[in-house]
Design a protein around this motif. Structure first.
Motif, mmCIF file in Angstrom:
data_model
loop_
_atom_site.group_PDB
_atom_site.id
_atom_site.type_symbol
_atom_site.label_atom_id
_atom_site.label_comp_id
_atom_site.label_asym_id
_atom_site.label_seq_id
_atom_site.Cartn_x
_atom_site.Cartn_y
_atom_site.Cartn_z
ATOM 1 N N ILE A 15 0.834 -1.208 0.000
ATOM 2 C CA ILE A 15 0.000 0.000 0.000
ATOM 3 C C ILE A 15 0.865 1.253 0.000
ATOM 4 O O ILE A 15 0.617 2.200 -0.755
ATOM 5 C CB ILE A 15 -0.944 -0.010 1.217
ATOM 6 N N LEU A 16 1.907 1.257 0.838
ATOM 7 C CA LEU A 16 2.764 2.436 0.921
ATOM 8 C C LEU A 16 3.571 2.651 -0.346
ATOM 9 O O LEU A 16 3.888 3.783 -0.708
ATOM 10 C CB LEU A 16 3.698 2.312 2.131
ATOM 11 N N ASN A 17 3.910 1.565 -1.030
ATOM 12 C CA ASN A 17 4.630 1.717 -2.306
ATOM 13 C C ASN A 17 3.771 2.409 -3.353
ATOM 14 O O ASN A 17 4.275 3.171 -4.186
ATOM 15 C CB ASN A 17 5.086 0.356 -2.826
ATOM 16 N N LYS A 18 2.458 2.147 -3.308
ATOM 17 C CA LYS A 18 1.560 2.721 -4.303
ATOM 18 C C LYS A 18 0.962 4.037 -3.842
ATOM 19 O O LYS A 18 0.777 4.966 -4.640
ATOM 20 C CB LYS A 18 0.442 1.729 -4.624
ATOM 21 N N PHE A 19 0.637 4.126 -2.534
ATOM 22 C CA PHE A 19 0.035 5.346 -1.981
ATOM 23 C C PHE A 19 0.844 5.791 -0.766
ATOM 24 O O PHE A 19 0.465 5.509 0.379
ATOM 25 C CB PHE A 19 -1.426 5.107 -1.589
ATOM 26 N N PRO A 20 1.964 6.461 -0.967
ATOM 27 C CA PRO A 20 2.852 6.803 0.155
ATOM 28 C C PRO A 20 2.227 7.735 1.180
ATOM 29 O O PRO A 20 2.693 7.786 2.323
ATOM 30 C CB PRO A 20 4.048 7.481 -0.543
ATOM 31 N N LYS A 21 1.181 8.478 0.822
ATOM 32 C CA LYS A 21 0.629 9.483 1.721
ATOM 33 C C LYS A 21 -0.408 8.917 2.689
ATOM 34 O O LYS A 21 -0.861 9.627 3.573
ATOM 35 C CB LYS A 21 0.012 10.620 0.914
ATOM 36 N N ILE A 22 -0.812 7.674 2.501
ATOM 37 C CA ILE A 22 -1.752 7.070 3.449
ATOM 38 C C ILE A 22 -1.011 6.771 4.747
ATOM 39 O O ILE A 22 0.017 6.097 4.743
ATOM 40 C CB ILE A 22 -2.384 5.792 2.869
ATOM 41 N N GLU A 23 -1.550 7.243 5.841
ATOM 42 C CA GLU A 23 -0.818 7.185 7.109
ATOM 43 C C GLU A 23 -1.323 6.107 8.063
ATOM 44 O O GLU A 23 -0.531 5.377 8.656
ATOM 45 C CB GLU A 23 -0.886 8.553 7.803
ATOM 46 N N ARG A 24 -2.622 6.000 8.242
ATOM 47 C CA ARG A 24 -3.154 5.156 9.312
ATOM 48 C C ARG A 24 -3.257 3.698 8.873
ATOM 49 O O ARG A 24 -4.321 3.170 8.592
ATOM 50 C CB ARG A 24 -4.506 5.680 9.770
ATOM 51 N N ILE A 25 -2.095 3.046 8.781
ATOM 52 C CA ILE A 25 -2.017 1.628 8.425
ATOM 53 C C ILE A 25 -1.330 0.893 9.563
ATOM 54 O O ILE A 25 -0.225 1.260 9.978
ATOM 55 C CB ILE A 25 -1.236 1.405 7.121
ATOM 56 N N VAL A 26 -1.969 -0.132 10.090
ATOM 57 C CA VAL A 26 -1.439 -0.902 11.207
ATOM 58 C C VAL A 26 -1.121 -2.308 10.721
ATOM 59 O O VAL A 26 -2.015 -3.018 10.243
ATOM 60 C CB VAL A 26 -2.438 -0.950 12.378
ATOM 61 N N ALA A 27 0.138 -2.709 10.824
ATOM 62 C CA ALA A 27 0.568 -4.040 10.397
ATOM 63 C C ALA A 27 0.452 -5.018 11.555
ATOM 64 O O ALA A 27 0.910 -4.733 12.674
ATOM 65 C CB ALA A 27 2.003 -3.985 9.885
ATOM 66 N N LEU A 28 -0.144 -6.166 11.311
ATOM 67 C CA LEU A 28 -0.332 -7.201 12.321
ATOM 68 C C LEU A 28 0.455 -8.446 11.938
ATOM 69 O O LEU A 28 0.609 -8.759 10.747
ATOM 70 C CB LEU A 28 -1.818 -7.549 12.463
ATOM 71 N N GLU A 29 0.918 -9.160 12.954
ATOM 72 C CA GLU A 29 1.649 -10.407 12.730
ATOM 73 C C GLU A 29 0.681 -11.560 12.518
ATOM 74 O O GLU A 29 -0.458 -11.542 13.021
ATOM 75 C CB GLU A 29 2.543 -10.705 13.938
#
Length: 441
Positions: free
Chosen positions: A20-34
């Motif tokens: 997501i960040l590679n395509k839309f770098p300006k999106i901020e509220r992304i939480v990665a889960l294990e």
């Protein structure tokens, strides 16, 4: 999804977050889960917590879906019962044997609702696993060992097959820079097997049409192209260039049945809705009697049951449904929760786009006469000819123009003598024209 995403936090796997960040770098509220870790999420605040602190805090667990890199299955457990959403997934035995949260002691936990990937939910789909497909591709290449090999395998997720081929022939695969960046973002193992140097003998691209067009235009003929077939059939085209192997990142029917039967959910719901069921499609499609007859024969063969209905009958157990699920999955409870979350269930009619009234030009006398000709002269049923008032009203509705009345309606008495004389003159011209044609008729 777009760069303007503003609909709350995004919870996903680490690899998905990187995509997501590679395509839309300006999106901020992304939480990665294990994967395979229990998280506690407050539904109202959309924040992770340390424990189940209130009624609206639920357990969330991510499992690998064995689809594209980063793809996940989501397990939700809390006030609403237990729900498992597979998303797109390809089943393997490790989902049962190596999953102590979903299958403690190799037995599934109680699942109220299973939303599963039903892309190939039909017994006719029995395509092989990745290792078998890799061996099929190796055999094809060995039969064309002196030719350049082009591999078109669609989106990410099928690199494991390509890497097996690389290890067997001890060579590298050429990819474009975009694909190489995706492989790095997905933390692909054995990344050294891929290269962007086009001097090698192997070429790996996503779209078969792009590869073939490039080589045909350059005049090259000593090559073959191997592609995965979405129809799940093995064949070779008569041109001796195109080879198809049956493989998919979705589960075949036997794998699907094994997974659903191992869970035995109380309720089974489909994830994929066939496009034929959408009203927009059904209104436009033409009736195909051959396809309809084939469907009829198929229903006869399966005693009227589809793969989905068979799974519901043989692989679900409604007696396992929990009280939390039956208490919360009701219309009043659902609407009450949506109000607390601030989710609007009904569309706001004030926000609908309205067509701006277009200012149409004044109709000319010729346009008025032409409309009258259609109604009075060329009409097949002259006894139902519209009056001038009817024609005026229809033209007003069609052209969205109130000035048409000044041409067709008899003007009222007015103090403006000049304006009245002009309108009367136009009206008399039309009346004389119609009277002339009526006499001819």
């Amino acid at each position: 999804m777009s760069p303007l995403w503003n609909y709350g936090k995004i919870y996903c796997s680490k690899i998905t977050k990187q995509f997501i960040l590679n395509k839309f770098p300006k999106i901020e509220r992304i939480v990665a889960l294990e994967f395979n870790h229990i998280y506690y999420l407050n539904v109202l605040s959309q924040e992770l917590t340390d424990k189940l602190d209130d009624e609206f805090t639920i357990e969330v667990v991510l499992f690998s879906a064995n689809h594209i890199p980063g793809s996940s299955m989501f397990l939700f457990r809390g006030y609403m019962g237990t729900i498992l959403h597979t998303g797109d997934f390809r089943f393997n035995r490790s989902m049962i044997t190596d999953n102590p949260i979903l299958f403690p002691n190799n037995e599934a936990i109680q699942i109220d609702e299973l939303i599963f990937d039903n892309t190939y939910c039909d017994p006719m789909f029995n395509f092989p696993t990745a290792d078998i497909v890799a061996q099929q591709m190796i055999n094809i290449i060995e039969n064309n060992i002196k030719k350049r090999v082009l591999i078109a395998m669609g989106a990410l997720g099928k690199e494991a097959i390509v890497m097996e081929i690389c290890k067997y022939f001890k060579t590298k695969i050429i990819v474009n820079q975009e694909k190489y960046n995706q492989l790095i973002a997905s933390s692909t193992k054995n990344i050294d097997l891929f290269t962007t140097d086009k001097k090698g003998n192997w070429y790996y691209r996503s779209h078969r049409e792009q590869i073939l067009q490039q080589y045909i235009e350059s005049g090259q003929q000593n090559f073959i192209c191997i592609n995965t077939d979405f129809l799940m059939q093995s064949h070779r085209d008569p041109d001796g260039i195109n080879y198809m192997v049956p493989y998919s990142l979705h589960s075949n029917y036997l794998e699907m049945r094994t997974f659903v039967n191992s869970i035995k959910p109380a309720i089974l719901k489909k994830l994929v809705i066939p496009y034929e069921n959408f009203a927009e499609y059904r209104r436009k499609v033409r009736i195909n009697p051959v396809k309809g007859f084939q469907g009829y024969l198929k229903r006869l063969k399966t005693n009227g049951e589809s793969g989905y209905s068979t799974l519901i009958r043989e692989c679900t157990d409604f007696t396992k449904i929990s009280k939390n699920y039956t208490n919360w999955m009701t219309e009043p409870k659902f609407r009450g929760l949506m109000e607390k979350l601030g989710v609007q269930l009904e569309p706001d009619r004030k926000n609908r786009k309205r067509k701006v009234d277009q200012v149409m030009p004044k109709p000319t006398i010729k346009q008025c006469i032409r409309e009258l000709e259609k109604q009075c002269i060329y009409s097949k049923k002259p006894e139902k000819v519209d009056s001038l008032d009817d024609i005026s009203n229809r033209l007003k509705a069609t052209n969205n123009n109130h000035y048409i009345t000044k041409f067709l309606k008899k003007p009222q008495q007015s103090q403006e003598v000049e304006r009245r004389d002009e309108d009367e003159e136009i009206f008399s011209i039309i009346q004389e024209y119609l009277h002339f044609h009526d006499d001819d008729a």
